[in-house]
Design an enzyme around this catalytic site. Structure first.
Site, PDB file in Angstrom:
ATOM      1  CE  LYS A  17      -3.571   2.654   0.216  1.00  0.00           C
ATOM      2  NZ  LYS A  17      -4.449   2.860  -0.941  1.00  0.00           N
ATOM      3  CB  CYS A  36      -3.576   9.381   1.019  1.00  0.00           C
ATOM      4  SG  CYS A  36      -5.103   9.132   1.903  1.00  0.00           S
TER       5      CYS A  36
HETATM    6  N1  LIG Z   1      -9.224   9.035   1.939  1.00  0.00           N
HETATM    7  C1  LIG Z   1      -8.782   8.191   1.037  1.00  0.00           C
HETATM    8  O1  LIG Z   1      -8.829   8.435  -0.179  1.00  0.00           O
HETATM    9  C2  LIG Z   1      -8.178   6.899   1.491  1.00  0.00           C
HETATM   10  C3  LIG Z   1      -7.777   6.718   2.824  1.00  0.00           C
HETATM   11  N2  LIG Z   1      -7.180   5.536   3.173  1.00  0.00           N
HETATM   12  C4  LIG Z   1      -6.791   5.270   4.566  1.00  0.00           C
HETATM   13  O2  LIG Z   1      -7.969   5.363   5.392  1.00  0.00           O
HETATM   14  C5  LIG Z   1      -7.721   6.225   6.469  1.00  0.00           C
HETATM   15  C6  LIG Z   1      -9.003   6.944   6.820  1.00  0.00           C
HETATM   16  O3  LIG Z   1      -9.274   7.799   5.749  1.00  0.00           O
HETATM   17  P1  LIG Z   1     -10.608   8.654   5.694  1.00  0.00           P
HETATM   18  O4  LIG Z   1     -11.792   7.776   5.946  1.00  0.00           O
HETATM   19  O5  LIG Z   1     -10.532   9.433   4.432  1.00  0.00           O
HETATM   20  O6  LIG Z   1     -10.443   9.658   6.954  1.00  0.00           O
HETATM   21  P2  LIG Z   1     -11.536  10.699   7.457  1.00  0.00           P
HETATM   22  O7  LIG Z   1     -10.765  11.779   8.125  1.00  0.00           O
HETATM   23  O8  LIG Z   1     -12.503  11.005   6.387  1.00  0.00           O
HETATM   24  O9  LIG Z   1     -12.360   9.854   8.565  1.00  0.00           O
HETATM   25  C7  LIG Z   1     -11.751   9.376   9.730  1.00  0.00           C
HETATM   26  C8  LIG Z   1     -12.873   9.110  10.747  1.00  0.00           C
HETATM   27  O10 LIG Z   1     -12.307   8.446  11.878  1.00  0.00           O
HETATM   28  C9  LIG Z   1     -12.873   8.998  13.041  1.00  0.00           C
HETATM   29  N3  LIG Z   1     -11.982   8.738  14.175  1.00  0.00           N
HETATM   30  C10 LIG Z   1     -10.851   9.407  14.520  1.00  0.00           C
HETATM   31  N4  LIG Z   1     -10.326   8.855  15.643  1.00  0.00           N
HETATM   32  C11 LIG Z   1     -11.104   7.783  15.971  1.00  0.00           C
HETATM   33  C12 LIG Z   1     -11.073   6.804  16.990  1.00  0.00           C
HETATM   34  N5  LIG Z   1     -10.097   6.799  17.918  1.00  0.00           N
HETATM   35  N6  LIG Z   1     -12.049   5.859  17.037  1.00  0.00           N
HETATM   36  C13 LIG Z   1     -13.020   5.846  16.100  1.00  0.00           C
HETATM   37  N7  LIG Z   1     -13.113   6.756  15.089  1.00  0.00           N
HETATM   38  C14 LIG Z   1     -12.168   7.708  15.042  1.00  0.00           C
HETATM   39  C15 LIG Z   1     -13.056  10.477  12.720  1.00  0.00           C
HETATM   40  O11 LIG Z   1     -14.027  11.049  13.586  1.00  0.00           O
HETATM   41  C16 LIG Z   1     -13.515  10.412  11.264  1.00  0.00           C
HETATM   42  O12 LIG Z   1     -14.918  10.302  11.158  1.00  0.00           O
HETATM   43  C17 LIG Z   1      -6.621   7.155   5.938  1.00  0.00           C
HETATM   44  O13 LIG Z   1      -5.834   7.720   6.937  1.00  0.00           O
HETATM   45  C18 LIG Z   1      -5.789   6.256   5.078  1.00  0.00           C
HETATM   46  O14 LIG Z   1      -4.850   5.586   5.920  1.00  0.00           O
HETATM   47  C19 LIG Z   1      -6.946   4.536   2.260  1.00  0.00           C
HETATM   48  C20 LIG Z   1      -7.342   4.694   0.955  1.00  0.00           C
HETATM   49  C21 LIG Z   1      -7.997   5.852   0.492  1.00  0.00           C
HETATM   50  C1  LIG Z   2      -1.779   5.186  -5.881  1.00  0.00           C
HETATM   51  C2  LIG Z   2      -3.046   5.961  -5.989  1.00  0.00           C
HETATM   52  O1  LIG Z   2      -3.493   6.297  -7.061  1.00  0.00           O
HETATM   53  N1  LIG Z   2      -3.643   6.283  -4.837  1.00  0.00           N
HETATM   54  C3  LIG Z   2      -4.909   6.996  -4.853  1.00  0.00           C
HETATM   55  C4  LIG Z   2      -4.810   8.193  -3.921  1.00  0.00           C
HETATM   56  O2  LIG Z   2      -6.013   8.889  -4.024  1.00  0.00           O
HETATM   57  P1  LIG Z   2      -6.137  10.434  -3.520  1.00  0.00           P
HETATM   58  O3  LIG Z   2      -7.560  10.618  -3.177  1.00  0.00           O
HETATM   59  O4  LIG Z   2      -5.081  10.751  -2.522  1.00  0.00           O
HETATM   60  O5  LIG Z   2      -5.923  11.346  -4.807  1.00  0.00           O
HETATM   61  P2  LIG Z   2      -4.810  11.424  -5.925  1.00  0.00           P
HETATM   62  O6  LIG Z   2      -5.512  11.326  -7.226  1.00  0.00           O
HETATM   63  O7  LIG Z   2      -3.687  10.509  -5.672  1.00  0.00           O
HETATM   64  O8  LIG Z   2      -4.295  12.954  -5.749  1.00  0.00           O
HETATM   65  C5  LIG Z   2      -3.502  13.318  -4.672  1.00  0.00           C
HETATM   66  C6  LIG Z   2      -2.999  14.736  -4.974  1.00  0.00           C
HETATM   67  O9  LIG Z   2      -2.064  14.685  -6.061  1.00  0.00           O
HETATM   68  C7  LIG Z   2      -2.472  15.541  -7.121  1.00  0.00           C
HETATM   69  N2  LIG Z   2      -2.124  14.882  -8.396  1.00  0.00           N
HETATM   70  C8  LIG Z   2      -2.602  13.631  -8.644  1.00  0.00           C
HETATM   71  C9  LIG Z   2      -2.233  13.003  -9.815  1.00  0.00           C
HETATM   72  C10 LIG Z   2      -1.376  13.653 -10.727  1.00  0.00           C
HETATM   73  O10 LIG Z   2      -1.036  13.139 -11.806  1.00  0.00           O
HETATM   74  N3  LIG Z   2      -0.921  14.917 -10.428  1.00  0.00           N
HETATM   75  C11 LIG Z   2      -1.267  15.549  -9.273  1.00  0.00           C
HETATM   76  O11 LIG Z   2      -0.833  16.681  -9.030  1.00  0.00           O
HETATM   77  C12 LIG Z   2      -3.962  15.746  -6.930  1.00  0.00           C
HETATM   78  O12 LIG Z   2      -4.366  16.984  -7.448  1.00  0.00           O
HETATM   79  C13 LIG Z   2      -4.098  15.709  -5.407  1.00  0.00           C
HETATM   80  O13 LIG Z   2      -3.833  16.963  -4.843  1.00  0.00           O
HETATM   81  O14 LIG Z   2      -4.574   7.772  -2.588  1.00  0.00           O
HETATM   82  C14 LIG Z   2      -5.547   6.858  -2.053  1.00  0.00           C
HETATM   83  C15 LIG Z   2      -5.100   6.512  -0.665  1.00  0.00           C
HETATM   84  O15 LIG Z   2      -4.388   5.555  -0.443  1.00  0.00           O
HETATM   85  O16 LIG Z   2      -5.503   7.241   0.203  1.00  0.00           O
HETATM   86  C16 LIG Z   2      -5.608   5.624  -2.949  1.00  0.00           C
HETATM   87  O17 LIG Z   2      -6.527   4.689  -2.436  1.00  0.00           O
HETATM   88  C17 LIG Z   2      -5.956   6.050  -4.346  1.00  0.00           C
HETATM   89  O18 LIG Z   2      -6.007   4.891  -5.185  1.00  0.00           O
END
Ligand SMILES: NC(=O)C1=CN([C@@H]2O[C@H](COP(=O)(O)OP(=O)(O)OC[C@H]3O[C@@H](n4cnc5c(N)ncnc54)[C@H](O)[C@@H]3O)[C@@H](O)[C@H]2O)C=CC1
Ligand SMILES: CC(=O)N[C@@H]1[C@@H](OP(=O)(O)OP(=O)(O)OC[C@H]2O[C@@H](n3ccc(=O)[nH]c3=O)[C@H](O)[C@@H]2O)O[C@H](C(=O)O)[C@@H](O)[C@@H]1O
Length: 486
Positions: free
Chosen positions: A234, A288
């Site tokens: 990841k 992220c």
């Molecule tokens: N946002 C994304 O695009 C992606 C995120 N992830 C992973 O998932 C994690 C979570 O991401 P999001 O859902 O976007 O974060 P988010 O900030 O949208 O949601 C996190 C939630 O967890 C809650 N929380 C915080 N502390 C807590 C605790 N001690 N017990 C229970 N709930 C608690 C918060 O109140 C909030 O509702 C990221 O840090 C990353 O590691 C993985 C792939 C994609």
């Molecule tokens: C490897 C990969 O593509 N990871 C994705 C990424 O999603 P995330 O929501 O963080 O958005 P993102 O498209 O990576 O963009 C992140 C940031 O980078 C910028 N960005 C993105 C792609 C690019 O070519 N140029 C650029 O400047 C975007 O504007 C943004 O500010 O991070 C997610 C995560 O792990 O949180 C993951 O699940 C998603 O699949």
């Protein structure tokens, strides 16, 4: 659910019996973290297994969900799925993590892993582990989906659970099954857009996690050697992205030196399978991609120059973007210290209500440092909370700007009638505007793909397929060459 929860780790029941227990709601699942990723994940667990207790520390989140509401925006179908699953008693929410742990036999962690001063901050993960430990029973499985520094499950979560719960290792399981999901397509992604990676602290953990995700996801399950390998998968995906965005930004920065549109060159280069150049832009936001490289940089003595330099390059982009506008304003006789500058877009990505590490924050900060008056517009957040004066899009024709920077192309910006706005210097950070022929002085970061490559149809190769490029892992070059000629 009938009677005692069924616990799958070390279960001697047949696999069909275990699957039946899971899908008929006899394996209660607690999901810790109900945010942009946690709520869609809890919803898919609920629609698959029908017995989910969501946990969040935010009482408003919990109340909204228990009322059948959905606080996560921009996720197609999620409000309907949450309302239906709550209404049918298959999903509920609580702020009491320990009580949820006592009821559940599968515990899924999907709370933020952030970075503080370039050091991973696992405090939220550890708080959830404390809750789980209070209710952990023999036969339970703990699954971490939050992105973690490699080694966290083995060195932190597993021993911490054993110590706090009094159970011995081998009585319960731990698996790392990363969340490969992007905001805006969460349900689609979780249901099977991509293979699901599974890494177990032991084989039994990997077995149970694979069984669960083969029910949730229609895609393959990729079982790797251990939790650390899965954690690395990841993080590597994120580092790959950050490094490649850094390369794209570095190439975009020399567009003027080369006198080309780097975006046109990138789009053309990407027509071959061995090239996947990313998009130049004003920076890298979200909680992220900007963070994941630090999960490696913080835990190795190796300088990791490629990863580190790309991260530094991306971090510099907001200031680079402002200083490019500063130069263009000066060339047209305006000192940025006397300028009024419009910033379009504050969230890190269009349509996602998330501002952590958004490039717009650095853009606003640098404009402020240079003395400009900063006005901003974003349909999802209030610019006043980020140091800029808010302006409504319909007011733009009545306002007087010297310059504008497009940071994040929100869909709402398509409604802007640029002809109605007095001439200014526009820097389009995402090649999202079409102002070449307008009365504005128009610049981009890295050029525009308006001049797309002209494609003249060929006769097509023998088998009309793009030849494979990368030799398979164990094949030598000669074999792959012969394959490429096929
Ligand atoms: N946002 C994304 O695009 C992606 C995120 N992830 C992973 O998932 C994690 C979570 O991401 P999001 O859902 O976007 O974060 P988010 O900030 O949208 O949601 C996190 C939630 O967890 C809650 N929380 C915080 N502390 C807590 C605790 N001690 N017990 C229970 N709930 C608690 C918060 O109140 C909030 O509702 C990221 O840090 C990353 O590691 C993985 C792939 C994609
Ligand atoms: C490897 C990969 O593509 N990871 C994705 C990424 O999603 P995330 O929501 O963080 O958005 P993102 O498209 O990576 O963009 C992140 C940031 O980078 C910028 N960005 C993105 C792609 C690019 O070519 N140029 C650029 O400047 C975007 O504007 C943004 O500010 O991070 C997610 C995560 O792990 O949180 C993951 O699940 C998603 O699949």
């Amino acid at each position: 659910m009938s009677g005692e929860p069924v616990r799958l780790y070390n279960s001697t029941a047949s696999t069909p019996t275990q699957r039946e227990a899971f899908t008929s709601g006899n394996v209660p699942v607690a999901v810790y973290g109900l945010g942009k990723m946690g709520l869609p994940l809890a919803a898919v667990y609920a629609e698959t297994a029908g017995n989910v207790i969501g946990v969040d520390i935010d009482p408003d989140v919990v109340e909204t969900i228990n009322d059948g509401g959905c606080h996560v925006t921009g996720e197609p179908e999620l409000p309907e799925v949450v309302a239906d699953q709550v209404d049918r008693g298959r999903l509920e929410a609580t702020t009491d993590g320990a009580a949820a742990a006592a009821r559940a036999s599968v515990h899924v962690i999907i709370v933020p892993t952030l970075v503080d001063d370039d050091e991973p901050d696992l405090s939220t993960i550890e708080a959830v582990v404390e809750d789980i430990a209070e209710g952990l029973s023999p036969g339970d499985l703990v699954i971490a989906e939050s992105t973690l520094p490699p080694g966290t499950c083995e060195d932190v979560i597993y021993p911490h659970l054993a110590a706090e719960s009094g159970l011995s290792t081998g009585e319960f399981g731990v698996a790392f099954c990363p969340e490969r999901t992007a905001s805006g397509t969460a349900l689609r992604d979780i249901r099977g857009a991509y293979p699901k990676v599974v890494g177990g602290i032991d084989d039994e953990s990997a077995r149970v996690a694979s069984l669960l995700y083969s029910e949730l996801s229609s895609n393959e399950i990729h079982v790797v050697r251990d939790t650390t390998t899965a954690e690395a998968v990841k993080v590597f995906e994120g580092v790959y992205r950050d490094v490649n965005i850094g390369l794209a930004n570095e190439l975009g920065r020399i567009a003027d030196d080369l006198g080309i549109s780097v975006r046109e060159a990138i789009e053309t280069a990407n027509h071959i399978p061995m090239c996947h150049l990313h998009d130049p832009g004003p920076g890298v936001g979200g909680h992220c991609i900007p963070y994941y490289p630090h999960f490696l940089l913080a835990q190795t003595e190796d300088p990791m120059p490629v990863t580190r330099t790309a991260r530094e390059t991306n971090d510099e982009m907001p200031a680079f973007t402002v200083e490019k506008l500063e130069r263009e304003l000066a060339a047209s006789g305006t000192d940025i210290a006397d300028a009024t500058v419009l910033v379009l877009g504050i969230t890190y990505r269009p349509g996602v209500e998330e501002t952590r590490a958004s490039p717009a924050l650095g853009v606003i900060e640098r404009l402020d440092e240079l003395g400009a008056e900063v006005v901003a517009s974003d349909p999802l957040v209030d610019p006043a909370e980020f140091g800029a004066q808010p302006v409504a899009l319909e007011e733009l024709p009545d306002r007087d700007f010297d310059g504008a920077i497009l940071v994040t192309p929100q869909a709402a910006f398509d409604t802007i009638d640029w002809d109605e706005i007095d001439p200014m210097v526009v820097l389009d950070g995402r090649d999202a505007l079409d102002l070449e022929d307008s009365h504005h002085e128009y610049h981009t970061l890295g050029g525009s793909v308006a001049d797309r490559p002209k494609i003249i149809e060929g006769e097509g190769n023998e088998n009309d397929e793009v030849p494979e490029y990368l030799p398979a892992r164990n094949e030598d070059a000669s074999a792959s060459t012969s394959r490429a000629d096929q």
